[in-house]
Scaffold this motif. Structure first.
Motif, short mmCIF file in Angstrom:
data_model
loop_
_atom_site.label_atom_id
_atom_site.label_comp_id
_atom_site.label_asym_id
_atom_site.label_seq_id
_atom_site.Cartn_x
_atom_site.Cartn_y
_atom_site.Cartn_z
N ARG A 104 0.50 -1.19 0.19
CA ARG A 104 0.07 0.09 0.19
C ARG A 104 1.00 0.97 0.16
O ARG A 104 2.05 1.10 0.51
N MET A 133 -6.11 -9.93 6.32
CA MET A 133 -6.58 -8.01 6.51
C MET A 133 -6.94 -7.82 4.98
O MET A 133 -7.06 -7.60 4.42
N ALA A 135 -8.92 -4.74 5.03
CA ALA A 135 -9.19 -3.04 5.54
C ALA A 135 -9.63 -2.38 4.72
O ALA A 135 -10.63 -2.29 4.58
N GLY A 192 -5.93 3.72 8.07
CA GLY A 192 -6.35 2.84 7.52
C GLY A 192 -5.89 1.07 8.00
O GLY A 192 -5.71 -0.04 7.67
N TYR A 193 -5.99 1.32 9.44
CA TYR A 193 -5.30 -0.15 9.93
C TYR A 193 -6.84 -0.06 10.63
O TYR A 193 -7.85 0.37 11.58
N ILE A 194 -6.96 -1.84 11.05
CA ILE A 194 -8.54 -2.41 11.47
C ILE A 194 -9.08 -1.84 13.06
O ILE A 194 -7.77 -2.28 13.23
N GLY A 199 -3.38 -5.46 14.61
CA GLY A 199 -2.27 -4.72 14.12
C GLY A 199 -2.00 -4.93 12.57
O GLY A 199 -2.54 -5.21 11.87
N ASP A 200 -0.48 -5.13 12.37
CA ASP A 200 -0.19 -5.32 10.82
C ASP A 200 0.38 -6.09 11.15
O ASP A 200 1.54 -6.58 11.49
N ALA A 201 -0.65 -7.07 10.25
CA ALA A 201 -0.13 -8.35 9.81
C ALA A 201 1.11 -9.08 9.64
O ALA A 201 1.22 -10.10 9.97
N GLY A 202 1.83 -8.48 8.57
CA GLY A 202 2.64 -8.46 7.49
C GLY A 202 3.81 -8.74 9.07
O GLY A 202 4.93 -9.14 8.71
N1 URA Z 1 -3.31 -3.67 6.64
C1 URA Z 1 -2.94 -4.78 8.35
O1 URA Z 1 -2.02 -5.75 8.50
N2 URA Z 1 -3.36 -4.06 9.27
C2 URA Z 1 -4.02 -3.72 9.17
O2 URA Z 1 -5.55 -3.09 10.60
C3 URA Z 1 -4.67 -2.44 8.05
C4 URA Z 1 -3.83 -3.61 6.94
#
Ligand code: URA
Ligand code: PRP
Length: 209
Positions: A104, A133, A135, A192-194, A199-202
């Motif tokens: 993104r 995710m 989002a 743009g986070y849920i 958090g950030d899944a990656g």
């Molecule tokens: N991507 C993520 O990894 N987490 C989010 O909350 C949104 C986008």
């Protein structure tokens, strides 16, 4: 319009509660993503067609049913979708795996493609796109647009957590695609986070933060 399936299976919900916890280690996070993907795969493949066969047991002939030669492909959206592949493959050992690399743009949140490799016969396969995710829905929508350009026509999207904004975007852009999630969360924050999300899944799968 694409249906939204929210899996309320106790095993999935229990594992998701640990996944969301910020204290969960990278090792456990990875294992849970894979396990949840496996359980979701089980549910999301309920509609696979079966055919009747006869099998000779040590005692007698048995009337059995097996999956009717359906060709499937799993397509993770890189990076985080990779975390779901093992779980899917453990349920479907012969499945072919394509890859879509997207990130993104931090300013616009728009998806940018950096990798795309599909099985050669992808157009004949039912495709399950995986990404933990959903989002804004920008990544999933773009990935599915690229996959459709190859001729693939039967596509499902499997995410662990979805936001209402992402579901709406998917239903507008790809009304033919059913969406499978373990939870539908509240909203997106300004980045743009849920929310509450995980958090950030990656970063949590690969330990990059
Ligand atoms: N991507 C993520 O990894 N987490 C989010 O909350 C949104 C986008
Ligand atoms: C995350 C996630 C999705 C995307 C979802 O990936 O894995 O691909 O964000 O957001 P969207 O619905 O608003 O598009 P990210 O861009 O962080 O890349 P990564 O998987 O490489 O960490």
């Amino acid at each position: 319009m694409g249906k939204v399936h929210v899996f309320d299976h106790p095993l999935i919900q229990h594992k998701l509660s640990i996944l969301r916890d910020k204290a969960t280690s990278v090792k456990e996070f990875r294992e849970l993503i894979s396990e949840i993907a496996m359980l979701m795969c089980y549910e999301a493949t309920r509609d696979l067609p079966l055919e009747d066969i006869s099998v000779e047991t040590p005692v007698a002939m048995a009337k059995c049913r097996r999956i009717a030669g359906k060709k499937l492909a799993v397509v993770p959206i890189l990076r985080a979708g990779l975390g779901m592949v093992d779980g899917m493959v453990s349920m479907m050992p012969n499945v072919k795996v394509g890859h879509v690399g997207l990130y993104r743009d931090p300013a616009t949140l728009d998806p940018v493609k950096y990798y795309f490799k599909m099985p050669p016969d992808i157009a004949e396969r039912d495709v399950i796109v995986v990404d933990p995710m959903l989002a804004t829905g920008g990544s999933a929508s773009a990935a599915i647009t690229f996959i459709k350009e190859t001729g693939a026509a039967h596509i499902k999207l499997m995410s662990i957590i979805g936001a209402p904004e992402g579901v709406e975007r998917m239903q507008a852009d790809h009304p033919d695609v059913d969406i499978y999630v373990a939870a539908l969360d509240d909203h997106l924050n300004d980045h743009g986070y849920i929310v509450p999300g995980l958090g950030d899944a990656g970063d949590r799968i690969f330990g990059t933060k």
